[in-house]
Motif scaffolding. Structure first.
Motif, PDB file in Angstrom:
ATOM      1  N   ILE A  49       5.215   0.469  13.302  1.00 35.50           N
ATOM      2  CA  ILE A  49       4.706   0.253  11.942  1.00 35.50           C
ATOM      3  C   ILE A  49       5.868   0.085  10.964  1.00 35.50           C
ATOM      4  CG2 ILE A  49       3.376   1.272  10.059  1.00 35.50           C
ATOM      5  CD1 ILE A  49       1.724   2.752  12.184  1.00 35.50           C
ATOM      6  N   LYS A  50       6.895   0.919  11.095  1.00 37.87           N
ATOM      7  CA  LYS A  50       8.045   0.831  10.184  1.00 37.87           C
ATOM      8  C   LYS A  50       8.776  -0.501  10.339  1.00 37.87           C
ATOM      9  CE  LYS A  50       8.889   5.802   9.713  1.00 37.87           C
ATOM     10  NZ  LYS A  50       9.848   6.904   9.954  1.00 37.87           N
ATOM     11  N   GLU A  51       8.805  -1.019  11.538  1.00 38.18           N
ATOM     12  CA  GLU A  51       9.430  -2.327  11.768  1.00 38.18           C
ATOM     13  C   GLU A  51       8.669  -3.432  11.018  1.00 38.18           C
ATOM     14  OE1 GLU A  51      10.256  -5.360  15.524  1.00 38.18           O
ATOM     15  OE2 GLU A  51       9.903  -3.223  15.893  1.00 38.18           O
ATOM     16  N   ALA A  85       6.820  -2.923   8.379  1.00 45.45           N
ATOM     17  CA  ALA A  85       6.972  -2.652   6.951  1.00 45.45           C
ATOM     18  C   ALA A  85       8.255  -3.282   6.416  1.00 45.45           C
ATOM     19  CB  ALA A  85       6.962  -1.144   6.699  1.00 45.45           C
ATOM     20  N   GLU A  86       9.352  -3.137   7.160  1.00 48.58           N
ATOM     21  CA  GLU A  86      10.622  -3.728   6.728  1.00 48.58           C
ATOM     22  C   GLU A  86      10.531  -5.251   6.691  1.00 48.58           C
ATOM     23  OE1 GLU A  86      13.221  -2.159   5.501  1.00 48.58           O
ATOM     24  OE2 GLU A  86      11.996  -0.344   5.700  1.00 48.58           O
ATOM     25  N   TRP A  87       9.830  -5.813   7.651  1.00 49.87           N
ATOM     26  CA  TRP A  87       9.651  -7.273   7.661  1.00 49.87           C
ATOM     27  C   TRP A  87       8.874  -7.730   6.428  1.00 49.87           C
ATOM     28  CZ3 TRP A  87       4.810  -9.637   7.907  1.00 49.87           C
ATOM     29  CH2 TRP A  87       4.832 -11.037   7.969  1.00 49.87           C
ATOM     30  N   SER A  88       7.791  -7.016   6.086  1.00 50.24           N
ATOM     31  CA  SER A  88       6.961  -7.430   4.946  1.00 50.24           C
ATOM     32  C   SER A  88       7.719  -7.332   3.633  1.00 50.24           C
ATOM     33  CB  SER A  88       5.679  -6.590   4.882  1.00 50.24           C
ATOM     34  OG  SER A  88       5.941  -5.291   4.412  1.00 50.24           O
ATOM     35  N   LYS A  89       8.588  -6.336   3.495  1.00 49.68           N
ATOM     36  CA  LYS A  89       9.351  -6.175   2.254  1.00 49.68           C
ATOM     37  C   LYS A  89      10.277  -7.356   2.003  1.00 49.68           C
ATOM     38  CE  LYS A  89       9.435  -1.104   2.396  1.00 49.68           C
ATOM     39  NZ  LYS A  89      10.327   0.081   2.564  1.00 49.68           N
ATOM     40  N   SER A  90      10.837  -7.902   3.059  1.00 55.99           N
ATOM     41  CA  SER A  90      11.777  -9.012   2.910  1.00 55.99           C
ATOM     42  C   SER A  90      11.087 -10.379   2.940  1.00 55.99           C
ATOM     43  CB  SER A  90      12.833  -8.957   4.019  1.00 55.99           C
ATOM     44  OG  SER A  90      12.215  -9.054   5.302  1.00 55.99           O
ATOM     45  N   TYR A  91       9.836 -10.414   3.419  1.00 53.23           N
ATOM     46  CA  TYR A  91       9.160 -11.706   3.619  1.00 53.23           C
ATOM     47  C   TYR A  91       8.274 -12.096   2.441  1.00 53.23           C
ATOM     48  CZ  TYR A  91       6.261 -15.325   5.800  1.00 53.23           C
ATOM     49  OH  TYR A  91       5.599 -16.489   6.077  1.00 53.23           O
ATOM     50  N   PHE A  92       7.465 -11.162   1.943  1.00 52.28           N
ATOM     51  CA  PHE A  92       6.504 -11.498   0.889  1.00 52.28           C
ATOM     52  C   PHE A  92       7.158 -11.410  -0.491  1.00 52.28           C
ATOM     53  CE2 PHE A  92       3.576  -9.975   4.268  1.00 52.28           C
ATOM     54  CZ  PHE A  92       2.849 -11.147   4.415  1.00 52.28           C
ATOM     55  N   PRO A  93       6.711 -12.243  -1.431  1.00 54.09           N
ATOM     56  CA  PRO A  93       7.254 -12.199  -2.801  1.00 54.09           C
ATOM     57  C   PRO A  93       6.980 -10.863  -3.475  1.00 54.09           C
ATOM     58  CG  PRO A  93       5.987 -14.219  -2.430  1.00 54.09           C
ATOM     59  CD  PRO A  93       5.719 -13.326  -1.260  1.00 54.09           C
ATOM     60  N   LYS A  94       7.795 -10.540  -4.470  1.00 51.70           N
ATOM     61  CA  LYS A  94       7.601  -9.316  -5.236  1.00 51.70           C
ATOM     62  C   LYS A  94       6.360  -9.452  -6.111  1.00 51.70           C
ATOM     63  CE  LYS A  94      12.524  -8.149  -5.472  1.00 51.70           C
ATOM     64  NZ  LYS A  94      13.670  -7.887  -6.382  1.00 51.70           N
ATOM     65  N   VAL A  95       5.745  -8.331  -6.406  1.00 52.80           N
ATOM     66  CA  VAL A  95       4.577  -8.291  -7.285  1.00 52.80           C
ATOM     67  C   VAL A  95       4.969  -7.514  -8.535  1.00 52.80           C
ATOM     68  CG1 VAL A  95       2.188  -7.545  -7.553  1.00 52.80           C
ATOM     69  CG2 VAL A  95       2.993  -8.392  -5.336  1.00 52.80           C
ATOM     70  N   ASN A  96       4.924  -8.189  -9.686  1.00 52.34           N
ATOM     71  CA  ASN A  96       5.356  -7.592 -10.959  1.00 52.34           C
ATOM     72  C   ASN A  96       6.780  -7.066 -10.867  1.00 52.34           C
ATOM     73  OD1 ASN A  96       2.809  -8.086 -12.117  1.00 52.34           O
ATOM     74  ND2 ASN A  96       2.013  -6.130 -11.329  1.00 52.34           N
ATOM     75  N   GLY A  97       7.601  -7.805 -10.134  1.00 54.46           N
ATOM     76  CA  GLY A  97       9.008  -7.449 -10.020  1.00 54.46           C
ATOM     77  C   GLY A  97       9.309  -6.358  -9.022  1.00 54.46           C
ATOM     78  N   GLU A  98       8.299  -5.892  -8.286  1.00 57.76           N
ATOM     79  CA  GLU A  98       8.511  -4.795  -7.343  1.00 57.76           C
ATOM     80  C   GLU A  98       8.204  -5.236  -5.919  1.00 57.76           C
ATOM     81  OE1 GLU A  98       6.296  -1.397  -8.439  1.00 57.76           O
ATOM     82  OE2 GLU A  98       7.255  -1.148 -10.397  1.00 57.76           O
ATOM     83  N   VAL A  99       8.976  -4.702  -4.975  1.00 60.50           N
ATOM     84  CA  VAL A  99       8.752  -4.972  -3.554  1.00 60.50           C
ATOM     85  C   VAL A  99       7.558  -4.149  -3.081  1.00 60.50           C
ATOM     86  CG1 VAL A  99       9.724  -4.815  -1.235  1.00 60.50           C
ATOM     87  CG2 VAL A  99      11.180  -5.486  -3.154  1.00 60.50           C
ATOM     88  N   VAL A 100       6.658  -4.790  -2.341  1.00 58.10           N
ATOM     89  CA  VAL A 100       5.450  -4.115  -1.873  1.00 58.10           C
ATOM     90  C   VAL A 100       5.500  -3.962  -0.354  1.00 58.10           C
ATOM     91  CG1 VAL A 100       2.936  -4.195  -1.767  1.00 58.10           C
ATOM     92  CG2 VAL A 100       4.119  -5.073  -3.783  1.00 58.10           C
ATOM     93  N   ASP A 101       5.211  -2.765   0.108  1.00 60.67           N
ATOM     94  CA  ASP A 101       5.104  -2.499   1.549  1.00 60.67           C
ATOM     95  C   ASP A 101       3.628  -2.538   1.928  1.00 60.67           C
ATOM     96  OD1 ASP A 101       5.085  -1.621   4.132  1.00 60.67           O
ATOM     97  OD2 ASP A 101       5.972   0.350   3.719  1.00 60.67           O
ATOM     98  N   TYR A 102       3.206  -3.614   2.588  1.00 63.17           N
ATOM     99  CA  TYR A 102       1.795  -3.794   2.905  1.00 63.17           C
ATOM    100  C   TYR A 102       1.357  -3.039   4.158  1.00 63.17           C
ATOM    101  CZ  TYR A 102       1.732  -7.433  -0.628  1.00 63.17           C
ATOM    102  OH  TYR A 102       1.815  -8.111  -1.820  1.00 63.17           O
ATOM    103  N   TYR A 103       2.290  -2.411   4.853  1.00 58.35           N
ATOM    104  CA  TYR A 103       1.948  -1.687   6.079  1.00 58.35           C
ATOM    105  C   TYR A 103       1.993  -0.176   5.897  1.00 58.35           C
ATOM    106  CZ  TYR A 103       2.348  -6.173   8.463  1.00 58.35           C
ATOM    107  OH  TYR A 103       2.167  -7.478   8.865  1.00 58.35           O
ATOM    108  N   LEU A 135       0.635   4.301   7.856  1.00 58.27           N
ATOM    109  CA  LEU A 135       1.351   5.565   8.058  1.00 58.27           C
ATOM    110  C   LEU A 135       0.663   6.729   7.366  1.00 58.27           C
ATOM    111  CD1 LEU A 135       5.007   4.280   7.523  1.00 58.27           C
ATOM    112  CD2 LEU A 135       3.925   4.870   9.694  1.00 58.27           C
ATOM    113  N   GLU A 136      -0.265   6.414   6.460  1.00 60.73           N
ATOM    114  CA  GLU A 136      -0.933   7.475   5.716  1.00 60.73           C
ATOM    115  C   GLU A 136      -1.905   8.231   6.628  1.00 60.73           C
ATOM    116  OE1 GLU A 136      -2.835   5.517   2.505  1.00 60.73           O
ATOM    117  OE2 GLU A 136      -0.962   4.872   1.540  1.00 60.73           O
ATOM    118  N   PRO A 137      -1.932   9.559   6.530  1.00 64.25           N
ATOM    119  CA  PRO A 137      -2.900  10.328   7.333  1.00 64.25           C
ATOM    120  C   PRO A 137      -4.299  10.135   6.767  1.00 64.25           C
ATOM    121  CG  PRO A 137      -1.673  11.786   5.846  1.00 64.25           C
ATOM    122  CD  PRO A 137      -1.067  10.415   5.707  1.00 64.25           C
TER     123      PRO A 137
END
Length: 678
Positions: A559-561, A563-581, A585-587
């Motif tokens: 999952i963390k792998e 997450a890192e891919w999504s941070k570098s691949y998808f555009p920022k939203v309102n100037g912030e990096v979004v982790d879509y995965y 990880l949330e319980p």
């Protein structure tokens, strides 16, 4: 026919559907009718008469109201105040599918005023027009229509709602339907002529992820003379008489300028020509319909074609999936003209079907034997007969298909009887399945819009569940539709799990069978049964969960792998990096897998087959990256391996209910999870 009783419940215009039986709307009358609709008299091949039409409006949108003959006269006799803020209640009109080939006002449906329909002002009483006022009211109507802006009179397309191509056969009884697909073939335009019109027809083959269809697209014939065909002297005289330069002259213009004899070229609609350029591109067609021309044919008008760049936001995700699907399709291999054919090429390319008296026969053409190269055994002579074997790319090949046991098919059929489609306000919303004596299990987010007093009650008048929906266009069977009691039996937001209680059917129909066996997730294949796309029931088999007893060391790094891919691949939203995965990880712990099920399948049971019994191990809840499913970044395609769906293990849900400390919840858990298979 007497006027129907006025219902108590008021609906928004946007919520009107053909499934509503007792409804009332609170609206204003808005005059934005088109010139055709303002005509009081009509005449066609079948009948003649008079009609009237109005546009109704509330905060949620607009809808067209119309009436014919005596009912139109009755409706026009009312002293209805236009555009002055006066509101009216209307009920009892017939909700009909709007004609997509005609004028529409942003709604899928329109209202036909009937004898039994009712209308009254919200305040005061409905009065009749005085004698002689009808003509003046008509004049006033005409004046108001002229003074309204162009924005009020322009055509508004209905919401584009494409159906899978594999389902178009189910729409032969429907007036219209929309499709979305990729053009793979286009024919040469064919000229057609009827008594009153001439037009061109172009046949094209459209594909999507579910199948393919042939569609006949028509456009009106346009005869034009290209200006480039005129001499310089003629051009000068032409543009002296015409203030505006044009690339083509119409038939009428050419006649006025004396060039009619030069009109020996017929030019079709430019967009019809462009269809050839749109090959291998995604397009949408609004208002397709089945017509019978010796055989059933799907027809569409060229003016209703939507190019990919014109598609509404809601269809961009589907368009992106289509392009990804087309890119991954195997391309047809071409046999070289020279060189020796290999066995697969010989058997796949040289097999032809020929008609015979007894039916279609398969014939294999053989070519002259080739000389063997020096040093090869079997020098020359006729080739030895070879046992015919179809290549793996042949349509009848079994090489790429996995055989299934008959028993597993029967088990999944039994599961389907327990799975239903949940409707809210008449629209399909998600999936649920039967458990216990009288309960339905689904996701909390599916029923969120009808939860009144959180977390105890739902608006039970707005929600139903329909079973045996195995054909999308099938007429609803009232005996398969069940209602709910207002009290929510159990709700757990953390695992997106809700239990609702069914009401006994008014016709005495028994509840559908419940799923009674439950178990733990393991490395066995899971079979999902649900309603992806909020349409007819489907199944997705051979889903292997990404599951491990060592969750922290094997699943979390994966999952963390991502997450890192999504941070570098998808555009920022309102100037912030979004982790879509990060949601994965949330319980509490989620069960991950890859399935073809998408929006609408939330609440689908995932079963494994043990001891010839369906054993529910997981309930489908959602998928990520969410930006992909929402179509936020159409220019950023996502590989299938990075699309992750997830659900919650039934064993975890049971443990949470058991450990709640509430005796009522514990008793409910014992009723739902009747039998466990370890």
């Amino acid at each position: 026919m007497a006027q129907s009783k006025e219902p108590k419940k008021i609906y928004d215009i946007a919520k009107l559907t053909t499934k509503l039986k007792h409804w009332k709307i609170r609206v204003k009358f808005k005059l934005s009718l088109t010139p055709t609709e303002k005509k009081k008299e009509f005449k066609n091949l079948n009948k003649s008469g008079r009609h009237c039409a109005y546009i109704l409006e509330d905060e949620s949108g607009q809808i067209r109201l119309f009436a014919f003959d005596d009912i139109a006269t009755r409706l026009e006799s009312y002293d209805i105040q236009m555009d002055d803020g006066q509101e009216y209640f209307i009920w009892g009109a017939e909700i009909k599918v709007a004609d997509k080939g005609f004028y529409s006002y942003g709604h899928k449906y329109q209202l036909k005023f009937l004898k039994s329909a009712g209308i009254r002002p919200v305040e005061g009483e409905l009065s009749m027009k005085e004698n002689g006022a009808t003509s003046s009211a008509t004049a006033s109507t005409s004046h108001i229509a002229k003074t309204t802006g162009a924005e009020d009179t322009k055509k508004i397309k209905l919401a584009f709602d494409p159906v899978p191509l594999e389902e178009v056969e189910n729409y032969k009884s429907e007036p219209h339907f929309d499709v979305l697909g990729i053009i793979k073939e286009c024919s040469v335009p064919e000229h057609k002529q009827q008594e009153t019109s001439q037009f061109f027809v172009k046949n094209m083959r459209l594909i999507d992820t579910t199948g393919e269809v042939n569609i006949s697209v028509s456009a009106k014939k346009k005869i034009e003379l290209p200006v480039e065909d005129l001499t310089s002297d003629e051009l000068q005289s032409c543009f002296k008489k015409k203030k505006k330069k044009k690339k083509c002259l119409s038939e009428k213009e050419a006649g006025e300028l004396g060039f009619l004899e030069k009109m020996d070229k017929v030019h079709t609609n430019q967009k019809l020509k462009k269809l050839t350029e749109l090959k291998d591109k995604v397009i949408g067609l609004v208002g397709c319909e089945w017509k019978e021309y010796g055989k059933d044919v799907i027809c569409a008008k060229l003016k209703n074609l939507i190019e990919e760049k014109e598609l509404p936001q809601s269809s961009l995700a589907k368009a992106r999936k289509l392009k990804e699907f087309d890119e991954q399709r195997p391309k047809p291999s071409r046999r070289k003209e020279t060189g020796k054919k290999n066995l697969d090429q010989l058997q796949c390319a040289d097999i032809k079907a020929e008609p015979s008296e007894s039916g279609t026969q398969i014939k294999k053409e053989t070519s002259a034997p080739e000389k063997s190269p020096k040093g090869a055994t079997g020098a020359t002579g006729p080739a030895k007969p070879v046992t015919t074997r179809l290549a793996c790319t042949h349509p009848f090949s079994k090489g790429t298909h996995k055989q299934k046991d008959v028993m597993s098919s029967e088990v999944k059929t039994n599961v389907s009887r327990s799975v239903g489609l949940i409707h809210i306000d008449g629209d399909p919303e998600g999936t649920g399945f039967r458990v216990g004596e009288k309960y339905i299990v689904t996701c909390v987010h599916v029923i969120k819009s009808v939860i009144n007093v959180f977390p105890n009650f739902i608006d039970c008048e707005r929600i139903t569940i329909e079973f045996e929906r195995k054909k999308y266009n099938k007429k609803e069977d009232p005996l398969q539709i069940f209602n709910f009691v207002p009290t929510i039996a159990y709700l757990d937001i953390a695992v997106d799990f809700a239990v609702l209680e069914l009401v006994c059917h008014h016709a005495g129909v028994p509840f559908p069978p419940a799923l009674t066996f439950f178990g733990d997730v393991c490395d066995m294949e899971i079979h999902f049964v649900g309603h992806p796309g909020c349409r007819q029931m489907k199944e997705d088999s051979d889903v292997i969960p990404r599951w491990s007893p060592n969750h922290d060391n094997e699943i979390i790094p994966y999952i963390k792998e991502l997450a890192e891919w999504s941070k570098s691949y998808f555009p920022k939203v309102n100037g912030e990096v979004v982790d879509y995965y990060s949601i994965l990880l949330e319980p509490p712990r989620k069960i991950l897998f890859h399935t073809s099920f998408d929006l609408g399948s939330s609440g689908s049971p995932g079963v494994i087959i043990r001891d010839d019994m369906p054993c529910v191990v997981v309930m489908l809840s959602g998928g990520t990256p969410s930006c992909y499913y929402q179509g936020l970044f159409p220019d950023h395609p996502v590989e299938d391996c990075k699309k992750v769906e997830y659900g919650y293990a039934m064993s975890n849900i049971y443990e949470r209910m058991r450990d709640s400390g509430n005796r009522d919840i514990l008793n409910l858990a014992e009723k739902i999870f009747e039998k466990w298979i370890c």
